[in-house]
Structures are given as structure tokens and as C-alpha cells.
Write an enzyme that holds these catalytic residues in place. Structure first.
Site, PDB file in Angstrom:
ATOM      1  N   ASP A  47      10.338   0.307  37.406  1.00 18.61           N
ATOM      2  CA  ASP A  47       9.906   1.581  37.976  1.00 18.61           C
ATOM      3  C   ASP A  47       9.850   2.648  36.881  1.00 18.61           C
ATOM      4  OD1 ASP A  47       9.641   3.220  40.658  1.00 18.61           O
ATOM      5  OD2 ASP A  47      10.948   4.396  39.348  1.00 18.61           O
ATOM      6  N   TYR A  52       8.161  10.609  33.101  1.00 22.42           N
ATOM      7  CA  TYR A  52       9.339  10.126  32.354  1.00 22.42           C
ATOM      8  C   TYR A  52       9.041  10.080  30.847  1.00 22.42           C
ATOM      9  CZ  TYR A  52      10.952   8.534  36.989  1.00 22.42           C
ATOM     10  OH  TYR A  52      11.310   8.462  38.312  1.00 22.42           O
ATOM     11  N   LYS A  77       3.916   6.525  38.532  1.00 23.73           N
ATOM     12  CA  LYS A  77       3.739   7.615  39.503  1.00 23.73           C
ATOM     13  C   LYS A  77       2.863   8.733  38.948  1.00 23.73           C
ATOM     14  CE  LYS A  77       8.546   6.683  40.780  1.00 23.73           C
ATOM     15  NZ  LYS A  77       9.309   6.558  39.529  1.00 23.73           N
ATOM     16  N   HIS A 109       4.282  11.299  43.068  1.00 27.75           N
ATOM     17  CA  HIS A 109       5.689  11.483  42.691  1.00 27.75           C
ATOM     18  C   HIS A 109       6.409  12.482  43.601  1.00 27.75           C
ATOM     19  CE1 HIS A 109       8.435  11.049  38.947  1.00 27.75           C
ATOM     20  NE2 HIS A 109       9.167  11.370  39.985  1.00 27.75           N
ATOM     21  N   SER A 146       6.385   9.255  47.169  1.00 27.44           N
ATOM     22  CA  SER A 146       7.787   9.433  46.795  1.00 27.44           C
ATOM     23  C   SER A 146       8.208  10.846  47.166  1.00 27.44           C
ATOM     24  CB  SER A 146       7.938   9.192  45.285  1.00 27.44           C
ATOM     25  OG  SER A 146       9.269   9.419  44.894  1.00 27.44           O
ATOM     26  N   ASN A 147       9.428  10.980  47.608  1.00 28.28           N
ATOM     27  CA  ASN A 147       9.976  12.285  48.001  1.00 28.28           C
ATOM     28  C   ASN A 147       9.217  12.901  49.175  1.00 28.28           C
ATOM     29  OD1 ASN A 147      12.076  12.708  45.874  1.00 28.28           O
ATOM     30  ND2 ASN A 147      10.303  12.485  44.526  1.00 28.28           N
ATOM     31  N   SER A 195      17.958   6.699  42.726  1.00 28.58           N
ATOM     32  CA  SER A 195      19.338   7.129  42.480  1.00 28.58           C
ATOM     33  C   SER A 195      20.304   6.362  43.382  1.00 28.58           C
ATOM     34  CB  SER A 195      19.497   8.636  42.673  1.00 28.58           C
ATOM     35  OG  SER A 195      18.599   9.346  41.856  1.00 28.58           O
ATOM     36  N   PRO A 196      20.219   5.028  43.413  1.00 32.63           N
ATOM     37  CA  PRO A 196      21.086   4.262  44.317  1.00 32.63           C
ATOM     38  C   PRO A 196      22.557   4.411  43.944  1.00 32.63           C
ATOM     39  CG  PRO A 196      19.994   2.779  42.766  1.00 32.63           C
ATOM     40  CD  PRO A 196      19.360   4.133  42.589  1.00 32.63           C
ATOM     41  N   SER A 238      19.864   1.750  34.050  1.00 33.19           N
ATOM     42  CA  SER A 238      20.902   1.767  33.030  1.00 33.19           C
ATOM     43  C   SER A 238      20.250   1.478  31.684  1.00 33.19           C
ATOM     44  CB  SER A 238      21.985   0.712  33.313  1.00 33.19           C
ATOM     45  OG  SER A 238      22.927   0.724  32.266  1.00 33.19           O
ATOM     46  N   VAL A 239      20.861   2.021  30.631  1.00 29.53           N
ATOM     47  CA  VAL A 239      20.425   1.657  29.277  1.00 29.53           C
ATOM     48  C   VAL A 239      21.534   0.852  28.593  1.00 29.53           C
ATOM     49  CG1 VAL A 239      18.822   3.596  29.044  1.00 29.53           C
ATOM     50  CG2 VAL A 239      21.212   3.908  28.348  1.00 29.53           C
ATOM     51  N   ASN A 247      24.264  -4.932  37.481  1.00 26.14           N
ATOM     52  CA  ASN A 247      23.545  -4.375  38.632  1.00 26.14           C
ATOM     53  C   ASN A 247      22.598  -5.386  39.277  1.00 26.14           C
ATOM     54  OD1 ASN A 247      24.878  -2.020  38.074  1.00 26.14           O
ATOM     55  ND2 ASN A 247      23.147  -1.017  37.082  1.00 26.14           N
TER      56      ASN A 247
HETATM   57  N1  LIG Z   1      10.833   9.246  42.559  1.00 26.81           N
HETATM   58  C1  LIG Z   1      11.721  10.098  42.096  1.00 26.81           C
HETATM   59  O1  LIG Z   1      11.574  11.328  42.185  1.00 26.81           O
HETATM   60  C2  LIG Z   1      12.930   9.579  41.430  1.00 26.81           C
HETATM   61  C3  LIG Z   1      12.973   8.253  41.049  1.00 26.81           C
HETATM   62  N2  LIG Z   1      14.066   7.732  40.427  1.00 26.81           N
HETATM   63  C4  LIG Z   1      14.029   6.291  40.048  1.00 26.81           C
HETATM   64  O2  LIG Z   1      15.258   5.664  40.441  1.00 26.81           O
HETATM   65  C5  LIG Z   1      15.931   5.184  39.279  1.00 26.81           C
HETATM   66  C6  LIG Z   1      17.443   5.253  39.437  1.00 26.81           C
HETATM   67  O3  LIG Z   1      17.896   6.537  39.691  1.00 26.81           O
HETATM   68  P1  LIG Z   1      18.748   7.385  38.641  1.00 26.81           P
HETATM   69  O4  LIG Z   1      18.821   8.758  39.169  1.00 26.81           O
HETATM   70  O5  LIG Z   1      18.202   7.143  37.302  1.00 26.81           O
HETATM   71  O6  LIG Z   1      20.217   6.854  38.696  1.00 26.81           O
HETATM   72  P2  LIG Z   1      21.148   5.657  39.208  1.00 26.81           P
HETATM   73  O7  LIG Z   1      21.641   6.046  40.537  1.00 26.81           O
HETATM   74  O8  LIG Z   1      20.504   4.337  39.011  1.00 26.81           O
HETATM   75  O9  LIG Z   1      22.352   5.828  38.169  1.00 26.81           O
HETATM   76  C7  LIG Z   1      22.148   5.728  36.797  1.00 26.81           C
HETATM   77  C8  LIG Z   1      23.385   6.250  36.083  1.00 26.81           C
HETATM   78  O10 LIG Z   1      24.511   5.412  36.380  1.00 26.81           O
HETATM   79  C9  LIG Z   1      24.965   4.768  35.202  1.00 26.81           C
HETATM   80  N3  LIG Z   1      25.197   3.355  35.571  1.00 26.81           N
HETATM   81  C10 LIG Z   1      24.261   2.419  35.844  1.00 26.81           C
HETATM   82  N4  LIG Z   1      24.837   1.257  36.180  1.00 26.81           N
HETATM   83  C11 LIG Z   1      26.169   1.452  36.121  1.00 26.81           C
HETATM   84  C12 LIG Z   1      27.278   0.601  36.339  1.00 26.81           C
HETATM   85  N5  LIG Z   1      27.117  -0.669  36.711  1.00 26.81           N
HETATM   86  N6  LIG Z   1      28.528   1.122  36.165  1.00 26.81           N
HETATM   87  C13 LIG Z   1      28.685   2.416  35.791  1.00 26.81           C
HETATM   88  N7  LIG Z   1      27.666   3.256  35.559  1.00 26.81           N
HETATM   89  C14 LIG Z   1      26.410   2.792  35.731  1.00 26.81           C
HETATM   90  C15 LIG Z   1      23.858   4.921  34.170  1.00 26.81           C
HETATM   91  O11 LIG Z   1      24.392   5.008  32.870  1.00 26.81           O
HETATM   92  P3  LIG Z   1      23.744   4.293  31.557  1.00 26.81           P
HETATM   93  O12 LIG Z   1      22.250   4.343  31.685  1.00 26.81           O
HETATM   94  O13 LIG Z   1      24.267   5.147  30.462  1.00 26.81           O
HETATM   95  O14 LIG Z   1      24.275   2.896  31.526  1.00 26.81           O
HETATM   96  C16 LIG Z   1      23.244   6.261  34.591  1.00 26.81           C
HETATM   97  O15 LIG Z   1      24.030   7.323  34.117  1.00 26.81           O
HETATM   98  C17 LIG Z   1      15.381   6.083  38.182  1.00 26.81           C
HETATM   99  O16 LIG Z   1      15.663   5.595  36.903  1.00 26.81           O
HETATM  100  C18 LIG Z   1      13.933   6.126  38.547  1.00 26.81           C
HETATM  101  O17 LIG Z   1      13.280   4.927  38.175  1.00 26.81           O
HETATM  102  C19 LIG Z   1      15.175   8.517  40.205  1.00 26.81           C
HETATM  103  C20 LIG Z   1      15.195   9.852  40.537  1.00 26.81           C
HETATM  104  C21 LIG Z   1      14.061  10.493  41.176  1.00 26.81           C
HETATM  105  O1  LIG Z   2      11.795  10.766  39.205  1.00 31.94           O
HETATM  106  C1  LIG Z   2      12.641  11.554  38.891  1.00 31.94           C
HETATM  107  C2  LIG Z   2      12.672  12.964  39.268  1.00 31.94           C
HETATM  108  O2  LIG Z   2      11.731  13.237  40.272  1.00 31.94           O
HETATM  109  C3  LIG Z   2      12.384  13.755  38.040  1.00 31.94           C
HETATM  110  O3  LIG Z   2      11.234  13.235  37.430  1.00 31.94           O
HETATM  111  C4  LIG Z   2      12.172  15.204  38.243  1.00 31.94           C
HETATM  112  O4  LIG Z   2      13.265  15.774  38.895  1.00 31.94           O
HETATM  113  C5  LIG Z   2      11.933  15.850  36.886  1.00 31.94           C
HETATM  114  O5  LIG Z   2      13.012  15.577  36.069  1.00 31.94           O
HETATM  115  C6  LIG Z   2      11.751  17.320  36.957  1.00 31.94           C
HETATM  116  O6  LIG Z   2      12.452  18.009  36.264  1.00 31.94           O
HETATM  117  O7  LIG Z   2      10.906  17.764  37.674  1.00 31.94           O
END
Ligand SMILES: NC(=O)C1=CN([C@@H]2O[C@H](COP(=O)(O)OP(=O)(O)OC[C@H]3O[C@@H](n4cnc5c(N)ncnc54)[C@H](OP(=O)(O)O)[C@@H]3O)[C@@H](O)[C@H]2O)C=CC1
Ligand SMILES: O=C[C@H](O)[C@@H](O)[C@@H](O)[C@H](O)C(=O)O
Length: 281
Positions: A47, A52, A77, A109, A146-147, A195-196, A238-239, A247
Site C-alpha cells: 500500500d 507518500y 492513491k 486518498h 479512502s477516508n 493505522s492498524p 514497519s521499516v 506482523n
Molecule cells: N489512507 C490513509 O489516509 C492512510 C493510510 N495509511 C496506510 O496504513 C499503513 C499503516 O498505518 P500507519 O499509520 O503507518 O501505522 P501502523 O498502525 O501500521 O503503525 C506503524 C508504527 O508502529 C511501529 N510498529 C510496526 N510494527 C510493530 C511491532 N510489531 N512492534 C512494535 N512496533 C511496531 C512502526 O515502527 P517502525 O516502522 O519504526 O518499525 C511504526 O512506528 C500506512 O503505512 C499506510 O500504508 C495510514 C494512514 C492514513
Molecule cells: O495516508 C496517510 C495520511 O492520509 C497522510 O498522507 C496525510 O495525513 C498526510 O500526511 C497529510 O499531512 O496530509
């Protein structure tokens, strides 16, 4: 691991049940390595989004993985709600950056950017037309949103020739979005859970650690399993290689009804429940 398990979308397409998130994965080495690792450990669904800024790195990792294109499910998106023509150009730009001939899923998006708030329905309809053209021109296999909330989806459903198959929204135990989830379900729209892990904030709910211990799993795995149990499609990001692997390792257990009910009761607990109208762009 069973990262090949799929849901069936309303248009008949299969979509891998867990997607790999890339928001805030920095363009360059970080996003490249994260996606490369994810593909190595078995994720087949990635995704990303134009906003991004990492589509090139994501595309490079996909190419270098050597995995056949038809074994992958790639989502990106559309950010700007401009004209139909602008949206066509944005899709072409994303495809070029990704180095792909098509994406599997293309999403609007956000439905309601501040500048267009009074006429969001018209803006969404205009870009939807371009997204439908993307399907007709084989640049996109499926389209979604989305959203979106019911008030955004309702007018779109009235004009859509091709129905949205997915609505990607924030869903985790602390922000359960029941109204949107119910609307999605009623319209055969799959809920993708972004953001699961609450962008990391879910770990503040200490009670989850007790549940995790019971199953000899981690809190992240329990929360992602809950998401699958509810019929959502979680998109963990995650990175960190060990977490990317962790996960994905969520297919060998299920949670008891009692534990599901307990997790259901955590809405608002990590302070994540929000009024989406207040956070719209
Ligand atoms: N459509 C939209 O508007 C949005 C879409 N998204 C999508 O959803 C994805 C996931 O949501 P996002 O908000 O990024 O966050 P997540 O809820 O997936 O959480 C990610 C964070 O948790 C940490 N993490 C991941 N796995 C673990 C683990 N097993 N144990 C402890 N810490 C962990 C990561 O750290 P680290 O990376 O440092 O390991 C990072 O800081 C996004 O990347 C994106 O693709 C997200 C927000 C908005
Ligand atoms: O997908 C993730 C989120 O929607 C993110 O893309 C936005 O919140 C963006 O960071 C912004 O600042 O508008």
C-alpha cells in the site's frame, strides 16, 4: 505464514488479506529495504500513495524482488481532487514512478480537502470519472476510496458507473469507526484498516500484553489478528525487518470470543477515536 490468503472483492478480484503499509517510510533506502524485506518474507500486497513520495523506491523494490507481476497486489492513491484531466495525469505519474503498467487498486486518498469542502461531491465525481477510465484503459484493475464517510460515499455511489470496492479508513481497537464499517458492509465495500497499530500508539494499552502472553504472541500480532477476525484488511507498516516478519505471522492462531469482546471494548482507550470531519484535509 499464509500471506497468500485472500478476500474476494465485489468485482470478483482476490486481494491478499494483509497489506504492507508504507506511509512515512522515507523515499530511498528506507522504503526500498522495507518493501524488499516485506516481499521476501511473503507479503504480496503493498500500500503506497502519491503523497507518500516513495513510489519510486517502492517500484524499485518490486522490480528487484523478481516476483511475477500477477502475483502482486499494488495499491496507490490519488491526492489532489482536481479536474478529471488532472486525475488522469496523476495516475500516469504514479504508474511512471512505480515503473508499472497498471496498479491493482487506485483510491481517492481523501474525500473532502478543505479547499473543496462545499462541493466535495462534485470533486469526487470528477476524479472518479478518470479512475473509471483507468479501469477501462487497463491502467487500474479496481478502484476505491479512502477516508470516506457515508455522507461522502452516498453521492459517489449515485454517479459511479464502476462501484468502489474498498474504503480504506483508520480502524484499530482504539478507533473502531463502527458507522463507516457498517455502511461499507451494507454496500459490499471491503474495509481496509489503516493505522492498524494506531501508528504505534496501540502499545500504550497495557491490557493487550496480558492477552498476547496467553497466546504466546506479541501485542501487534494480537491486534492484527483482531482486525482479520472482524473481516478487515489490516495494513501494518514497519521499516524494521523483525517487525515486518512479526506482523505477518498472524495466521496460526485465533482469539477466543471473550478476548475479541474485550478488545472490542477498548474503543477510545489509546485516545485515537476521532471525529473524521475534524481531521479532513
Ligand atoms: N489512507 C490513509 O489516509 C492512510 C493510510 N495509511 C496506510 O496504513 C499503513 C499503516 O498505518 P500507519 O499509520 O503507518 O501505522 P501502523 O498502525 O501500521 O503503525 C506503524 C508504527 O508502529 C511501529 N510498529 C510496526 N510494527 C510493530 C511491532 N510489531 N512492534 C512494535 N512496533 C511496531 C512502526 O515502527 P517502525 O516502522 O519504526 O518499525 C511504526 O512506528 C500506512 O503505512 C499506510 O500504508 C495510514 C494512514 C492514513
Ligand atoms: O495516508 C496517510 C495520511 O492520509 C497522510 O498522507 C496525510 O495525513 C498526510 O500526511 C497529510 O499531512 O496530509
Amino acid at each position: 505464514m499464509a500471506l497468500t490468503e485472500t478476500y474476494t472483492l465485489s468485482n470478483g478480484m482476490e486481494i491478499p488479506k494483509v497489506g504492507f503499509g508504507t506511509w512515512q517510510s522515507k523515499d530511498g533506502e528506507e522504503a526500498y529495504q522495507a518493501v524488499k524485506t516485506a516481499l521476501e518474507v511473503g507479503y504480496r500486497h503493498i500500500d503506497t500513495a502519491a503523497v507518500y513520495g516513495n513510489e519510486e523506491s517502492v517500484g524499485r523494490a518490486i522490480k528487484d524482488s523478481g516476483i511475477a507481476r500477477d502475483k502482486l497486489f499494488i495499491t496507490t492513491k490519488l491526492w489532489d481532487l482536481g479536474t478529471t484531466e488532472d486525475a488522469r495525469a496523476a495516475l500516469d505519474e504514479s504508474l511512471e514512478k512505480l515503473g508499472l503498467d497498471y496498479v491493482d487498486l487506485y483510491l481517492i486518498h481523501w474525500p473532502n480537502p478543505k479547499a473543496f469542502r462545499p462541493n466535495f461531491a462534485e470533486r469526487n465525481a470528477a476524479v472518479w470519472k478518470a479512475m473509471e477510465d483507468g479501469v477501462k484503459n487497463n491502467k487500474v484493475r479496481a478502484i476505491g476510496v479512502s477516508n470516506f464517510h457515508p455522507r461522502h460515499l452516498e453521492p459517489l455511489l449515485e454517479v459511479a458507473e464502476i462501484k468502489p470496492v474498498v474504503n480504506q479508513i483508520m480502524v484499530n481497537p482504539s478507533d473502531q469507526q463502527e458507522e463507516v464499517v457498517a455502511f461499507n458492509k451494507a454496500h459490499d465495500i471491503l474495509t481496509e484498516a489503516y493505522s492498524p497499530l494506531g501508528t504505534g500508539k496501540i502499545f500504550a494499552i497495557t491490557e493487550l500484553a496480558d492477552i498476547a502472553d496467553k497466546y504466546e504472541k506479541t501485542v501487534a500480532q494480537v491486534v492484527l489478528r483482531w482486525s482479520l477476525h472482524k473481516g478487515y484488511l489490516p495494513l501494518p507498516k514497519s521499516v524494521t525487518a523483525s517487525r515486518i516478519k512479526e506482523n505477518a505471522d498472524i495466521f496460526d492462531f485465533d482469539l477466543s470470543d471473550e478476548d475479541i469482546a474485550f478488545i472490542d471494548s477498548l474503543h477510545g482507550k489509546a485516545g485515537l477515536a476521532r471525529n473524521p470531519d475534524e481531521v479532513n484535509h
